[in-house]
Design a protein around this motif. Structure first.
Motif, short mmCIF file in Angstrom:
data_model
loop_
_atom_site.label_atom_id
_atom_site.label_comp_id
_atom_site.label_asym_id
_atom_site.label_seq_id
_atom_site.Cartn_x
_atom_site.Cartn_y
_atom_site.Cartn_z
N ARG A 189 0.81 -1.22 0.00
CA ARG A 189 0.00 0.00 0.00
C ARG A 189 0.85 1.27 0.00
N ARG A 200 -7.53 1.91 -7.37
CA ARG A 200 -8.35 1.61 -6.20
C ARG A 200 -8.86 2.89 -5.53
N ASP A 219 -14.00 -11.39 -6.17
CA ASP A 219 -14.02 -10.45 -5.05
C ASP A 219 -15.01 -10.90 -3.97
N SER A 222 -13.49 -13.73 -2.03
CA SER A 222 -12.37 -13.35 -1.16
C SER A 222 -12.80 -12.42 -0.02
N GLN A 225 -12.58 -7.64 -1.15
CA GLN A 225 -11.32 -6.93 -0.94
C GLN A 225 -11.15 -5.74 -1.87
#
Length: 675
Positions: A189, A200, A219, A222, A225
């Motif tokens: 990040r 993002r 997504d 998961s 995320q």
């Protein structure tokens, strides 16, 4: 209930867009779709089960319809609107045409973006390092690839490239892109200036997110995320008839069983390199576990491959399917140890990746030492994850209610495959039961004029709030197009049918028109093309050039005043847009029945039969009927279009299932010749 405020806002937007659309014609079907979409999202029919299946015929304007209802609703309820499509073409249409037009003229202020998976983006830091150290990843890069990097970096720095693979003009090999693509370990990040992280940030700021079906499922699986949590989303799933198949692909697994001996040697060398680079405490234990687990997995797989080779399962075939997905006892006993071993190994690989990242950021270990190892671990993670997913599926016991197709393949190497027969429970559990609202739409959602088949496949059979709507196309099918079923001498199942196609097709071709001739098999298409070319016909045949090149040449020929004849198979029967004079004569040589020869199709047929059903009527006929409707949908793309559909398969008239298939087609004026 739909509030007066939201209702008035949607009406105002509708009026504003009408004034901006050239040659606007009122479309009752579009109005129906807007109203139904808005009411479902608002909970007018059910307080929490907000789901709709909407079949909108060609020309309805379904994209603008759901935008007009869903974007104001998303703002009103403070939700994200996630639009999922199956094809890149529709994504591009939404992002480059429909959404900009809507934002410009609706009076609403909102942001939208196209959301892609992490692997579609380059890591700028990796590009910089690769330029500085061309041999960083050794054989994974070649000189021709490396020469592109400075240009890409400059385009990125000048704001002329978004950093994604799809917007590059240059061809890029998969192996090289893997070297420079973003990944969680090497692109943390802290790299906020990198393409992936900038994309993002757009997700957080946007009201409307455009994704593909596969990314949506990944997504959701998961734990959200990338996209917001389902309860914070209004989903519009366009091209929804593809969702069950894409879901099966996503939840399936496959892995190679006969691993080359060099892999184990490579793992030992990698372990030694990791031990030498990692300074953290605990690294030695992890490297030892890495060695031990790889050796254990390799040993188990070699034993398994040897036992399989002794069974004589393949004969002259490339695949062997386990009937009822039942494994022999000796194989079933091996699945749990393999699942456990590969799962542990995957966990160790992920921990080593984390330690390497920390070694670089916290212990100042040089990039040139960590990067090749992170790259190699990333490749191993993919391989081990395949093994883990496969053996988890194989270890699930199968009872009289079979839930999977399982088979082995031998093509250059031995591999095992597992695929769920149905993803209805997963789709309902991950998506429909969690979402704030879900609108599923397509031009072909019904099968034989019923929603039953798609409801079952999507897991919506028991949803008490489910709304179903069929919106008729505004096209004047009876006036603008005809359906001709000529007399034929041979049945499509006869060997002589190919020769009859060669002899009869010229009767239905005009060298001044735009034609599309669809075939059920690639082999038959080639045979007919060879026969017609021998008679002097000029043809554009699928496979002889790229799809786009063929379409461009077809358009050039038509616009230049001459005719053009496109030959294609099933992939040309959907998503092909040839409006106006680009297509006035559509010929379907044969009903697009799928040959039940693939292990998955065989397993589906077997499961239906075991339940007392008829696989041909419950599986094959519905799938064929939908494909036929999609194929016929290539002819009229705009209200002013006209033309003819010719179907050279008289089983529509002679077989018991034919009448239902015929009646499911658009209401063309019909010309049926006596045989």
């Amino acid at each position: 209930m739909l509030s007066d405020t939201l209702k008035q806002r949607i009406r105002s937007i509708h009026q504003a867009l009408k004034q901006q659309l050239p040659d606007y014609q009122p479309r009752p079907g579009q109005n129906q779709m807007i109203a139904e979409t808005a009411n479902v999202i608002a909970g007018s029919y059910h307080s929490y089960d907000r789901v709709a299946l909407i079949e909108a015929g060609t020309g309805t304007g379904k994209s603008l319809a759901y935008l007009m209802a869903a974007i104001p609703a998303a703002q009103f309820y403070k939700k994200k609107l996630v639009i999922a499509t199956a094809t890149v073409a529709l994504q591009e249409q939404l992002v480059s045409k429909d959404l900009p037009f809507f934002r410009q003229h609706s009076g609403l202020k909102f942001e939208f973006c196209l959301v892609k998976g992490r692997q579609r983006y380059a890591c700028v830091e990796k590009i910089k390092r690769q330029i500085q150290q061309p041999d960083l990843f050794g054989s994974a890069t070649v000189a021709s690839d490396l020469t592109l990097l400075p240009k890409w970096l400059e385009l990125w720095q000048q704001g002329q490239w978004a950093g994604d693979r799809d917007s590059l003009d240059d061809a890029v090999t998969d192996s090289f892109w893997h070297v420079i693509s973003a990944d969680p370990q090497q692109c943390p990040r802290s790299h906020q200036h990198c393409p992936f992280h900038q994309s993002r940030q757009q997700v957080e700021q946007a009201t409307v997110l455009v994704v593909n079906h596969a990314l949506l499922l990944a997504d959701l699986d998961s734990g959200a995320q990338i996209l917001p949590a389902p309860e914070d989303c209004i989903y519009v799933i366009d091209e929804a008839h593809h969702l069950p198949d894409i879901g099966r692909d996503f939840f399936s697994a496959q892995a190679q069983l006969d691993l080359p001996e060099r892999w184990l040697d490579k793992m030992k060398k990698l372990s030694q390199q990791l031990h030498g680079v990692l300074p953290q405490s605990g690294a030695s234990t992890l490297c030892f576990q890495f060695d031990e687990l790889w050796a254990e997995l390799d040993k188990e797989l070699r034993q398994l491959s040897r036992l399989i080779s002794q069974q004589g399962w393949f004969g002259d075939k490339a695949s062997y399917r386990f009937a009822d997905a039942l494994l022999p006892d000796w194989l079933q006993k091996l699945t749990n140890p393999l699942a456990e071993c590969s799962g542990k190994l995957l966990s160790v690989v992920e921990k080593l990746q984390q330690l390497l990242t920390e070694a670089e950021t916290e212990h100042k270990v040089a990039h040139k030492l960590t990067q090749p190892l992170l790259y190699e671990l990333s490749q191993q993670q993919h391989r081990v994850q395949n093994q883990s997913e496969l053996w988890q599926l194989f270890s699930v016991p199968q009872s009289k209610h079979v839930s999977q197709a399982r088979w082995l393949e031998y093509q250059d190497h031995l591999s095992a495959h597992a695929c769920p027969l149905s993803v209805s429970f997963m789709l309902d559990d991950l998506l429909f039961s969690q979402a704030f609202a879900s609108i599923l739409c397509s031009a072909t959602l019904t099968t034989l004029n019923s929603f039953d088949h798609i409801r079952f496949e999507l897991g919506l059979k028991d949803h008490e709030g489910l709304r179903m709507l069929r919106v008729a196309s505004p096209f004047a099918y009876q006036h603008n197009a005809s359906l001709l079923i000529p007399s034929m001498k041979t049945d499509p199942a006869d060997e002589a049918f190919t020769d009859e196609l060669v002899s009869c097709l010229p009767s239905y071709l005009d060298k001044t028109q735009g034609h599309l001739v669809l075939f059920a098999s690639y082999w038959q298409m080639q045979q007919v093309a060879e026969g017609l070319r021998a008679k002097g016909w000029s043809l554009l045949v699928q496979g002889e050039a790229s799809r786009q090149s063929l379409l461009d040449l077809h358009q050039q020929k038509i616009n230049g005043g001459s005719g053009s004849i496109l030959f294609g198979t099933q992939s040309f029967s959907e998503g092909l847009d040839l409006p106006g004079k680009l297509l006035t004569n559509l010929i379907i040589t044969k009903l697009p029945f799928a040959v039940p020869s693939s292990p998955f199709e065989e397993a589906m047929a077997e499961a239906i039969t075991k339940r007392g059903g008829n696989a041909f009527l419950q599986q094959t006929v519905p799938a064929t009927a939908r494909k036929l409707v999609q194929a016929c949908g290539r002819l009229l793309r705009k209200e002013q279009d006209s033309g003819r559909v010719v179907i050279l398969d008289r089983r529509l008239l002679t077989k018991s299932y034919g009448k239902a298939m015929l009646n499911a087609l658009p209401p063309f004026s019909r010309i049926i010749e006596d045989n």
